[in-house]
Write an enzyme that holds these catalytic residues in place. Sequence first.
Site, PDB file in Angstrom:
ATOM      1  CG  ASP A   1      76.881 -84.927  58.471  1.00 16.76           C
ATOM      2  OD1 ASP A   1      78.117 -84.343  58.781  1.00 16.76           O
ATOM      3  OD2 ASP A   1      76.917 -85.619  57.699  1.00 16.76           O
ATOM      4  N   GLY A   2      74.365 -83.059  58.347  1.00 17.82           N
ATOM      5  CA  GLY A   2      73.417 -83.447  57.458  1.00 17.82           C
ATOM      6  C   GLY A   2      72.971 -84.535  56.734  1.00 17.82           C
TER       7      GLY A   2
ATOM      8  CG  ASP B   1      71.638 -74.104  51.733  1.00 17.86           C
ATOM      9  OD1 ASP B   1      72.662 -73.671  51.273  1.00 17.86           O
ATOM     10  OD2 ASP B   1      71.582 -73.151  52.282  1.00 17.86           O
TER      11      ASP B   1
ATOM     12  CD  GLU C   1      73.449 -75.545  61.014  1.00 20.84           C
ATOM     13  OE1 GLU C   1      74.721 -75.331  60.911  1.00 20.84           O
ATOM     14  OE2 GLU C   1      73.241 -75.502  60.042  1.00 20.84           O
TER      15      GLU C   1
ATOM     16  CB  SER D   1      65.550 -73.111  53.051  1.00 21.13           C
ATOM     17  OG  SER D   1      66.644 -72.980  53.510  1.00 21.13           O
TER      18      SER D   1
ATOM     19  CG  HIS E   1      74.709 -78.270  55.268  1.00 22.26           C
ATOM     20  ND1 HIS E   1      74.029 -79.529  54.496  1.00 22.26           N
ATOM     21  CD2 HIS E   1      75.925 -78.196  56.395  1.00 22.26           C
ATOM     22  CE1 HIS E   1      75.380 -79.834  54.691  1.00 22.26           C
ATOM     23  NE2 HIS E   1      76.220 -79.695  55.124  1.00 22.26           N
TER      24      HIS E   1
ATOM     25  CG  HIS F   1      64.828 -68.453  50.059  1.00 23.16           C
ATOM     26  ND1 HIS F   1      65.911 -67.322  51.040  1.00 23.16           N
ATOM     27  CD2 HIS F   1      65.703 -69.743  50.631  1.00 23.16           C
ATOM     28  CE1 HIS F   1      66.608 -68.313  51.923  1.00 23.16           C
ATOM     29  NE2 HIS F   1      66.727 -69.470  52.009  1.00 23.16           N
TER      30      HIS F   1
END
Length: 258
Positions: free
Chosen positions: A139-140, A160, A115, A97, A42, A19
């Site tokens: 699906d990211g 991520d 997500e 995030s 994600h 971060h």
Amino acid sequence: MLSYQHAYHAGNLADVHKHALHSSALDYLTRKDKALSYFETHAGRGLYHLDGIEARKTGEAAQGIARVADWFAPDHPYARARAVVAAAHGAAAYPGSPLIAAALLRGFDNMTLAELHPAEVSALRQAMPQRYVQVLQEDGLAMALSRTPPEPRRGLMLIDPSYEVKTDYDRISDLIAKLHRKWNVGVIMLWYPVLANLAYLMMAQALRMRFPDALSHEVRFPPARPGHGMIGSGIFVLNPPFGLQDEATRLTARYAGL
């Protein structure tokens, strides 16, 4: 694949690393009065509570942001984002995030958050402020490929994964290469865990060989508890914004002192 719950790990030393660099990159990009496209593959639930059962069970936040908050002056973008979230949700609130991005982006910037976990998607939609943002239950990594290049073309994508699925390590290098070909001006930021079993190592080495001009930064820290496999955190950034290397260097010194 849907079993990972970041609430147990929010605010740990890996989150601090991720971060701090993520917010610093966004801070630089938003200095120009031009719109951005922002993506997360994600996203998680966006908002966590460090006094919650999950955080108290692992103690990772106590060893993380609760211990090192003074690394960041009030005007650091990470500290500014945390202050915005604390003002809205209480002192124990910790931004994932998506909420860090929401605190730093402007009203004319676009946000697309992916997500898969149904409960996390529901929580994320409740946590996000009232502004233009797409929250997608899909699906990211597939989203990343299908929605690039974006309009506007300036922007940042945070990748991520939880790395619960071992094939994530195998997929990432090729995926980032495809993204970079489609969106060669985009800031593509990947987080990965530094593990005692070295599961991440081949992926990290492949990325460094493939993209020698990228920013590759790793920090080490003591395991959160005896036998815990994560002993550090890694960030890999294509097209790193100006000044991000300086922040990485500062963090190296901070983590070395733990």
